[in-house]
Design a protein around this motif. Sequence first.
Motif, mmCIF file in Angstrom:
data_model
loop_
_atom_site.group_PDB
_atom_site.id
_atom_site.type_symbol
_atom_site.label_atom_id
_atom_site.label_comp_id
_atom_site.label_asym_id
_atom_site.label_seq_id
_atom_site.Cartn_x
_atom_site.Cartn_y
_atom_site.Cartn_z
ATOM 1 N N MET A 167 1.156 5.799 -0.686
ATOM 2 C CA MET A 167 0.584 6.890 -0.690
ATOM 3 C C MET A 167 1.033 8.204 -1.370
ATOM 4 S SD MET A 167 -0.375 9.036 2.954
ATOM 5 C CE MET A 167 1.220 9.851 3.101
ATOM 6 N N HIS A 191 -5.664 11.002 1.994
ATOM 7 C CA HIS A 191 -4.407 10.827 0.989
ATOM 8 C C HIS A 191 -4.708 9.734 0.083
ATOM 9 C CE1 HIS A 191 -2.437 12.574 4.421
ATOM 10 N NE2 HIS A 191 -2.795 11.714 5.273
ATOM 11 N N TRP A 222 5.056 8.654 -4.898
ATOM 12 C CA TRP A 222 4.560 7.610 -4.269
ATOM 13 C C TRP A 222 5.414 7.140 -3.205
ATOM 14 C CZ3 TRP A 222 -0.505 6.554 -4.452
ATOM 15 C CH2 TRP A 222 -1.327 6.662 -5.583
ATOM 16 N N LEU A 233 3.664 4.602 4.113
ATOM 17 C CA LEU A 233 2.935 5.432 4.955
ATOM 18 C C LEU A 233 3.932 5.627 6.149
ATOM 19 C CD1 LEU A 233 0.775 3.935 3.168
ATOM 20 C CD2 LEU A 233 -0.749 4.096 5.068
ATOM 21 N N LEU A 280 0.855 -1.168 -0.011
ATOM 22 C CA LEU A 280 -0.112 0.174 -0.021
ATOM 23 C C LEU A 280 0.969 1.010 -0.237
ATOM 24 C CD1 LEU A 280 -2.903 1.074 0.138
ATOM 25 C CD2 LEU A 280 -2.714 1.079 2.487
ATOM 26 N N SER A 292 -8.286 6.439 2.558
ATOM 27 C CA SER A 292 -7.808 7.134 3.644
ATOM 28 C C SER A 292 -8.653 8.068 4.416
ATOM 29 C CB SER A 292 -6.536 7.895 3.125
ATOM 30 O OG SER A 292 -5.888 8.667 4.454
ATOM 31 N N LEU A 318 -4.505 6.665 -2.016
ATOM 32 C CA LEU A 318 -3.809 5.598 -1.748
ATOM 33 C C LEU A 318 -3.841 4.448 -3.071
ATOM 34 C CD1 LEU A 318 -5.214 4.651 1.995
ATOM 35 C CD2 LEU A 318 -3.057 5.713 1.220
ATOM 36 N N CYS A 319 -3.137 3.582 -3.133
ATOM 37 C CA CYS A 319 -3.085 2.756 -4.134
ATOM 38 C C CYS A 319 -2.362 1.386 -3.728
ATOM 39 C CB CYS A 319 -2.260 3.293 -5.273
ATOM 40 S SG CYS A 319 -2.073 2.124 -6.704
ATOM 41 N N TRP A 320 -2.796 0.113 -3.782
ATOM 42 C CA TRP A 320 -2.170 -1.106 -3.782
ATOM 43 C C TRP A 320 -1.484 -1.529 -4.982
ATOM 44 C CZ3 TRP A 320 -1.957 -3.772 0.785
ATOM 45 C CH2 TRP A 320 -2.737 -3.409 1.694
ATOM 46 N N THR A 351 -9.262 0.676 -0.642
ATOM 47 C CA THR A 351 -8.848 1.186 0.615
ATOM 48 C C THR A 351 -8.679 2.915 0.558
ATOM 49 O OG1 THR A 351 -7.457 -0.529 0.865
ATOM 50 C CG2 THR A 351 -7.016 1.414 2.551
ATOM 51 N N GLU A 372 -3.467 6.799 8.705
ATOM 52 C CA GLU A 372 -3.488 7.137 7.215
ATOM 53 C C GLU A 372 -4.205 6.222 6.146
ATOM 54 O OE1 GLU A 372 0.689 9.609 7.371
ATOM 55 O OE2 GLU A 372 0.893 7.469 6.532
ATOM 56 N N SER A 373 -4.267 4.785 6.722
ATOM 57 C CA SER A 373 -4.932 4.105 5.738
ATOM 58 C C SER A 373 -6.544 3.650 6.284
ATOM 59 C CB SER A 373 -4.207 2.657 5.688
ATOM 60 O OG SER A 373 -4.329 1.913 7.006
#
Length: 202
Positions: free
Chosen positions: A65, A150, A73, A76, A63, A146, A152-154, A144, A97-98
Amino acid sequence: MSGDPMVQQLSELRVRGARRRRVRAQALRLAAEEPTAVERVNDLGVHFTASAVVMDPATGRVLLMWHRHYDMWLQLGGHCDGDRNLAKVALREAQEESGLAGLEVCPVPIDIDLHVCRSAAEPRRNLDVRFLVLAPAGASRTDTRSPEGHPLCWRDPAKVAEPHLRQLLSAGRASMEAALRRPVPHLVGTQRGLETLALAGT
């Protein structure tokens, strides 16, 4: 500082390369001699931060951010704000953050870096200590978001091309594979576990 979790965690950190060994030595000296190094405002010109390489053990994805200050990127993480338990800080920042529940942190750091933060009025140096944080299995299969807003990206670590992330994610993947072979007590995520982690080394 006997029984200090920060000194203990930094002592257990294993790094490769001359630069990272120098950074680790500087971090150990600051941890032992400079109590204000965990405060974001001090007279040292450098302070500790802690960050989390959040990985899904079911998919191997990480994950990330989007950090607006750096325009890239990143993992976290955030400031210690006086807390000398760096693993606890990394877990707290990952949770905040997540917004993910059920995160677990491996209390042995996987990496360390010294970099300049230019988001403040005056540039300052951050000593960032990195930890593996495991998300619940399958977390990366859902969206997911935040709670702090923020982006977020997997992502699949093997497909992450950014040079500043490749070595860190390689360390994270190796640590995850090792952590999954260990007994559960090595991973701390519950409140009881955090209390145990806070007392580590005392």
